[in-house]
Structures are given as C-alpha cells and as structure tokens.
Design an enzyme around this catalytic site. Structure first.
Site, PDB file in Angstrom:
ATOM      1  N   ALA A   1     -10.831 -13.169  13.004  1.00  0.00           N
ATOM      2  CA  ALA A   1      -9.675 -13.185  12.096  1.00  0.00           C
ATOM      3  C   ALA A   1      -8.384 -12.850  12.830  1.00  0.00           C
ATOM      4  CB  ALA A   1      -9.906 -12.186  10.960  1.00  0.00           C
ATOM      5  N   ALA A   2      -8.335 -13.220  14.117  1.00  0.00           N
ATOM      6  CA  ALA A   2      -7.157 -12.836  14.906  1.00  0.00           C
ATOM      7  C   ALA A   2      -6.094 -13.915  14.953  1.00  0.00           C
ATOM      8  CB  ALA A   2      -7.589 -12.471  16.331  1.00  0.00           C
TER       9      ALA A   2
ATOM     10  N   ARG B   1       0.551 -22.583  10.794  1.00  0.00           N
ATOM     11  CA  ARG B   1       0.929 -23.579   9.786  1.00  0.00           C
ATOM     12  C   ARG B   1       1.075 -23.005   8.374  1.00  0.00           C
ATOM     13  NH1 ARG B   1      -3.622 -27.676  10.949  1.00  0.00           N
ATOM     14  NH2 ARG B   1      -4.474 -25.874  12.042  1.00  0.00           N
TER      15      ARG B   1
ATOM     16  N   GLU C   1     -14.901 -30.128  21.627  1.00  0.00           N
ATOM     17  CA  GLU C   1     -13.729 -29.977  20.759  1.00  0.00           C
ATOM     18  C   GLU C   1     -13.009 -31.315  20.625  1.00  0.00           C
ATOM     19  OE1 GLU C   1     -12.819 -27.139  18.926  1.00  0.00           O
ATOM     20  OE2 GLU C   1     -14.900 -26.883  19.519  1.00  0.00           O
TER      21      GLU C   1
ATOM     22  N   ALA D   1       8.732  -4.532 -39.714  1.00  0.00           N
ATOM     23  CA  ALA D   1       9.395  -5.309 -38.665  1.00  0.00           C
ATOM     24  C   ALA D   1      10.548  -4.533 -38.057  1.00  0.00           C
ATOM     25  CB  ALA D   1       9.908  -6.618 -39.247  1.00  0.00           C
TER      26      ALA D   1
HETATM   27  C1  UD1 Z   1     -12.902 -24.013  15.719  1.00  0.00           C
HETATM   28  C2  UD1 Z   1     -14.051 -24.541  16.573  1.00  0.00           C
HETATM   29  C3  UD1 Z   1     -14.386 -25.955  16.170  1.00  0.00           C
HETATM   30  C4  UD1 Z   1     -14.722 -26.022  14.698  1.00  0.00           C
HETATM   31  C5  UD1 Z   1     -13.611 -25.420  13.875  1.00  0.00           C
HETATM   32  C6  UD1 Z   1     -14.053 -25.282  12.442  1.00  0.00           C
HETATM   33  C7  UD1 Z   1     -13.849 -23.462  18.748  1.00  0.00           C
HETATM   34  C8  UD1 Z   1     -13.399 -23.588  20.129  1.00  0.00           C
HETATM   35  N1  UD1 Z   1     -13.654 -24.493  17.956  1.00  0.00           N
HETATM   36  O1  UD1 Z   1     -11.772 -24.795  16.034  1.00  0.00           O
HETATM   37  O2  UD1 Z   1     -15.478 -26.431  16.921  1.00  0.00           O
HETATM   38  O3  UD1 Z   1     -14.941 -27.369  14.302  1.00  0.00           O
HETATM   39  O4  UD1 Z   1     -13.276 -24.097  14.339  1.00  0.00           O
HETATM   40  O5  UD1 Z   1     -12.986 -24.882  11.644  1.00  0.00           O
HETATM   41  O6  UD1 Z   1     -14.388 -22.437  18.381  1.00  0.00           O
HETATM   42  N2  UD1 Z   1      -9.633 -16.961  16.304  1.00  0.00           N
HETATM   43  C9  UD1 Z   1      -9.504 -15.696  16.831  1.00  0.00           C
HETATM   44  N3  UD1 Z   1      -9.003 -15.559  18.083  1.00  0.00           N
HETATM   45  C10 UD1 Z   1      -8.639 -16.613  18.838  1.00  0.00           C
HETATM   46  C11 UD1 Z   1      -8.782 -17.902  18.288  1.00  0.00           C
HETATM   47  C12 UD1 Z   1      -9.278 -18.048  17.013  1.00  0.00           C
HETATM   48  O7  UD1 Z   1      -9.816 -14.706  16.174  1.00  0.00           O
HETATM   49  O8  UD1 Z   1      -8.206 -16.389  19.976  1.00  0.00           O
HETATM   50  C13 UD1 Z   1     -10.181 -17.108  14.945  1.00  0.00           C
HETATM   51  C14 UD1 Z   1      -9.168 -17.683  13.975  1.00  0.00           C
HETATM   52  O9  UD1 Z   1      -8.457 -16.659  13.325  1.00  0.00           O
HETATM   53  C15 UD1 Z   1     -10.038 -18.459  13.017  1.00  0.00           C
HETATM   54  C16 UD1 Z   1     -11.234 -18.882  13.859  1.00  0.00           C
HETATM   55  O10 UD1 Z   1     -11.242 -18.028  14.971  1.00  0.00           O
HETATM   56  O11 UD1 Z   1     -10.514 -17.654  11.966  1.00  0.00           O
HETATM   57  C17 UD1 Z   1     -11.130 -20.338  14.293  1.00  0.00           C
HETATM   58  O12 UD1 Z   1     -10.016 -20.514  15.097  1.00  0.00           O
HETATM   59  P1  UD1 Z   1      -9.170 -21.856  15.105  1.00  0.00           P
HETATM   60  O13 UD1 Z   1      -8.083 -21.721  16.056  1.00  0.00           O
HETATM   61  O14 UD1 Z   1      -8.820 -22.206  13.718  1.00  0.00           O
HETATM   62  O15 UD1 Z   1     -10.267 -22.850  15.685  1.00  0.00           O
HETATM   63  P2  UD1 Z   1     -10.249 -24.406  15.625  1.00  0.00           P
HETATM   64  O16 UD1 Z   1      -9.393 -24.930  16.694  1.00  0.00           O
HETATM   65  O17 UD1 Z   1      -9.991 -24.853  14.250  1.00  0.00           O
END
Ligand code: UD1
Ligand code: CA
Length: 457
Positions: free
Chosen positions: A11-12, A17, A154, A380
């Site tokens: 959740a980092a 967006r 990816e 009233a």
């Molecule tokens: C990720 C997956 C992808 C998958 C998709 C599903 C990877 C590399 N890719 O891509 O295969 O199809 O989710 O939605 O894992 N987060 C962190 N720290 C970071 C980066 C991300 O805590 O440094 C958390 C984000 O808050 C989020 C989750 O990890 O809750 C996913 O991160 P996001 O950047 O949305 O990954 P995607 O590129 O969508």
C-alpha cells in the site's frame, strides 16, 4: 499443525492518477477507506501476522488505522512491488506461506482468498489470475506449450505476441516464505520501468522446479483495482449493487436496487420496504415492517417495528420506537429517543430529546434538550429555546400537555402534566399542571383608523 500464514498488503504506491493529497488507500469506498476493506477480508482469514507496507503519504496511513492489529513497514522510496515486499522481510516468518495483497484492490472476497490458500502448501506458488477482454496494462501470464505457468511479463516489457495473452496477473499470490529472502535478493531492475518486480519471482520459482499454479476469483470484480476516480466510482457501484442484492436475497424490498447506498451495515427485519435514493451510514437497524420513503438519510440509528419514515427525512444517532411516523422532511439529530407511536411531521427538528409514547410534533418545530411525556401534543411552530448563548438547558413537558402553536419554551422550564399553553406564548417560568397558561399581549382594535391612500399627483 498448519504452517503459519503471513499476509503482506502492499500500500505504498502514490496513486498519481487520483490527483489527490490523500494517499490512495485512504480514499473511501462505501464510506470506508480502501485499505479497511482489505483488512476486513484479511481478518476473516485469521493469519498469524499481517504486515502493511506503506510509503506515500507517510504516517497518514498508519495513523488512520491505529486500532488495526497489523505491523507497519515503511517503504521510503517506491522502487517496485518486489522492493516493497523486501521491506517486509524482517517481519515475515520463514515458515509457512506469505499471501501478498494490494491495498487498492478492495473487493477481494474471503472465499477467493481461502480457496487460494487451500491450494498453497508452503512449497508451491499460487497465483490469482483472470482472463480479461482488454488486458492492456496488466502483467501477462506466460505459459509453456504444455500449459504450465512459466513466468509473468509486465505489459511495458512484453512483446507483441505476449501482449496478445489475455490471462493477467491480479497481483495477489501466495508464496513459500522460506524462499522469499533468496528470491527477492536476486531481483534486478533491468526493465522498462527500472523497478524491482515482484512478478519476476515466478520465473525464478519455475527455474528452481517450484510448482506454480494459477487459480481464479469467484467473480472478476474482486480483483479490480483503483487507480483513478473513475475506477473508484465503478467499484462503488459494484459494491452497492452487490449489497443491494444481498438485502433482497434476505427479503428486503428495494424499489430500485440501483438507487440505494449503504456505507456501513444495514440490518433489516422482515417486510422492510426501502424507496429510492436512500443513504444508510454506519450501523443502521430497521425492524420488521419498517418502511423508508424516498431520499432519506439514516446514520447510526435504529427504527423499531412498524414505523414509517416518509420521504426526505434525516435520522442521525437516533432511536425510533415501534409504530411511529416520521416525516416527510423531519430531521432527527443525535441523542433523540422516540418511544412507541410517536408522530414527527414535516420541518420538525429534534435533538437530544426523549419523546414518550403517543406524542405528536407534527409541524415546523424545534425540540432540543427536551423530555416530552406521553400523549403530548406540540403545536406548529413550537420552539424550545435551549441555548442562552453560553449553556444548554432542558425543557420538561409532562404527560398529556398541550402546547399551542407558535410557543417558545425558554429553558430551563417545565410544563406540568395536563397543562395547556395558549398559542403564541413565550413561557419563561414553569407552567403548573392541569391549567391554561399563556403570555400574550392583549388584542386591540383601533377605532377610527384609516388605511393610507395614494396621494393624487
Ligand atoms: C502490478 C503487477 C502486474 C499486475 C498488476 C495488477 C508488478 C511488477 N506488476 O502492476 O503484474 O497485473 O499489478 O493490478 O507487480 N506498491 C508498493 N510499492 C511500490 C510499488 C507498488 O507498495 O514500490 C503497491 C501499490 O501501492 C499497489 C500495488 O503495489 O497497491 C501494485 O502496484 P502498481 O504500481 O499499481 O502495479 P502495476 O504496475 O499496476
Ligand atoms: Ca495498479
């Protein structure tokens, strides 16, 4: 003994967006932060330990969940999902299974997670995948000719052929904890995004001969993520639709299941009817045969059996007794308790008051900090003047009293049992029981008075 389950919620991420100062996982779905939904499902799994990796927004996320039984791990820089999981390593039990969830995927169902964990044996990897008609943006599940999962690529790194694959990674997976440290340590970031991809672990597992299996959610909406306000609104609708269906399955009549919003828990008895555009917040209880008219808002309130709430009424931290009638256009504020068969009508505001059985406050009144007896009729335009500019005072009205229209009761003041107050009175001293009390200047008729007429020009 079954091997311990460690849950890690990522959740980092920044949530760029969302265009918001608030960290993404603190945005509300059905009145609760996204992360709260995930924590709620996780609690039902009863894991040995739950770790949340937070980062963007700093302490705002842990601060919002002070009561949650989780360990917080900071990821100072968001270098990718693999890097995020690496931050949690010191807290992960090397025995058993690690279940990875995302803080921005709120609708994941307990039974889907349970099914995934049922297949995890502590020595294999279980991936949650879905087939999407439009898989763009997601990691793709690459399989061998024989159909076995071989790795995840990816979207940004995928070839044309790989982009044609429609089975995608939801991000949710269960991994054998004992391999994690080694696998994460071997991750590189030589890819288009320059990130440490958690998904690269799949290829590593396969190369080591660790079995990788895929399973699917009961419903595809469970794995939808929130990246912007459009998706947040879509998930809100999905959630509300599902909640409405559950209510109907338990016998509640919804005049239109597409026009109800439950932001909390709505518990209904038998033969409850809810008209369109009502909002329920917090814990709301509706007893048997209760009906709620269109456009009502009920927050942390209870309505007992047989009571009818007419349109455009608001109840906030209120208790309504059985067989009553409220509204249209009533506002019942915190601390109000209505006993049985009470009628509260249009443009009536009640606050922190107790109204006993059979009493009526039917039109245009403010009753605050009052105790109203049984079978009282409040005319009233009656106002309890409860506030002197510094302190609040109580008004006490005895059983069977009759308060004439347009009366001000200047608190602290008491009206005795069976007393009658003449219309238009300002009552500043206690009115004795059983008698007529009024304060009204004498009516005069002016002799010889003429209406002014227009001067001739
Ligand atoms: C990720 C997956 C992808 C998958 C998709 C599903 C990877 C590399 N890719 O891509 O295969 O199809 O989710 O939605 O894992 N987060 C962190 N720290 C970071 C980066 C991300 O805590 O440094 C958390 C984000 O808050 C989020 C989750 O990890 O809750 C996913 O991160 P996001 O950047 O949305 O990954 P995607 O590129 O969508
Ligand atoms: Ca994402």
């Amino acid at each position: 003994m079954t091997a311990p389950i460690t849950v890690v919620i990522l959740a980092a991420g920044k949530g760029t967006r969302m265009y918001s100062d608030r960290p993404k996982v603190l945005h509300d779905l059905a009145g609760k932060p996204l992360l709260r939904h995930v924590l709620h499902s996780v609690a039902a799994l009863g894991p040995a330990r739950t770790i949340v990796v937070y980062g963007h927004g700093g302490a705002a996320v842990p601060d919002a969940f002070r009561d949650a039984p989780v360990a917080w791990v900071a990821q100072e820089r968001q270098l990718g999902t693999g890097h995020a999981l690496m931050q949690a390593m010191p807290q992960i039990d090397p025995e058993g299974t690690t279940l990875v969830l995302y803080g921005d995927v709120p609708l994941i169902a307990v039974r889907t997670l349970q099914a995934l964990l049922d297949r995890a044996r502590g020595d294999n990897v279980v991936l949650l995948t879905v087939e999407l008609a439009e898989p763009a943006g997601y990691g793709r599940i690459v399989r061998t000719a024989g159909g076995a999962v071989s790795r995840i690529v990816e979207h940004k790194d995928a070839s044309e052929a790989e982009r044609a694959i429609r089975e995608v990674n939801t991000g949710i997976m269960a991994l054998p904890s004992r391999h994690l440290g080694r696998w994460l340590g071997a991750l590189g970031n030589e890819n288009v995004q320059g990130e440490y991809y958690l998904t690269d672990l799949i290829g590593m597992a396969v190369e080591e001969g660790v079995e990788v299996v895929a399973c699917h959610p009961a419903h595809p909406r469970e794995v939808l993520g929130v990246n912007n306000k459009v998706q947040l609104a879509e998930l809100e609708r999905q959630y509300q639709q599902q909640y409405a269906h559950r209510l109907m399955e338990r016998g509640v009549t919804l005049m239109d299941p597409a026009r109800i919003d439950v932001r909390g828990e709505l518990i209904c008895g038998k033969d409850v009817v809810i008209d369109v555009n009502c909002v329920f917040e917090g814990a709301v209880h509706l007893g048997d045969h209760v009906s709620v008219g269109a456009h009502c808002v009920l927050r942390n309130s209870a309505v007992a059996e047989g009571t009818r709430i007419e349109p455009f009424s608001v109840l906030d931290q209120a208790q309504a007794g059985p067989r009553g009638r409220i509204g249209p256009f009533s506002r019942i504020r915190p601390g109000t308790v209505l006993e049985a068969e009470v009628h509260v009508g249009n443009f009536v505001e009640l606050k922190n008051s107790r109204v006993d059985r059979g009493s009526k406050i039917n039109h245009l009144s403010y009753v605050g900090d009052a105790t109203v007896g049984k079978h009282v009729n409040i005319g009233a335009g009656t106002i309890t003047c409860n506030y002197d500019g510094a302190n609040k005072h109580r008004t006490v009205i005895g059983d069977d009293a009759f308060i004439g229209s347009d009366t001000q009761l200047v608190a602290p003041v008491a009206v005795g049992e069976g007393a009658t107050i003449g219309a238009g009175s300002t009552i500043t001293q206690d009115a004795p029981p059983g008698r007529l009390t009024l304060s009204r200047s004498k009516q005069v008729t002016v002799e010889g008075w003429k209406r002014p007429s227009k001067k001739a020009k």
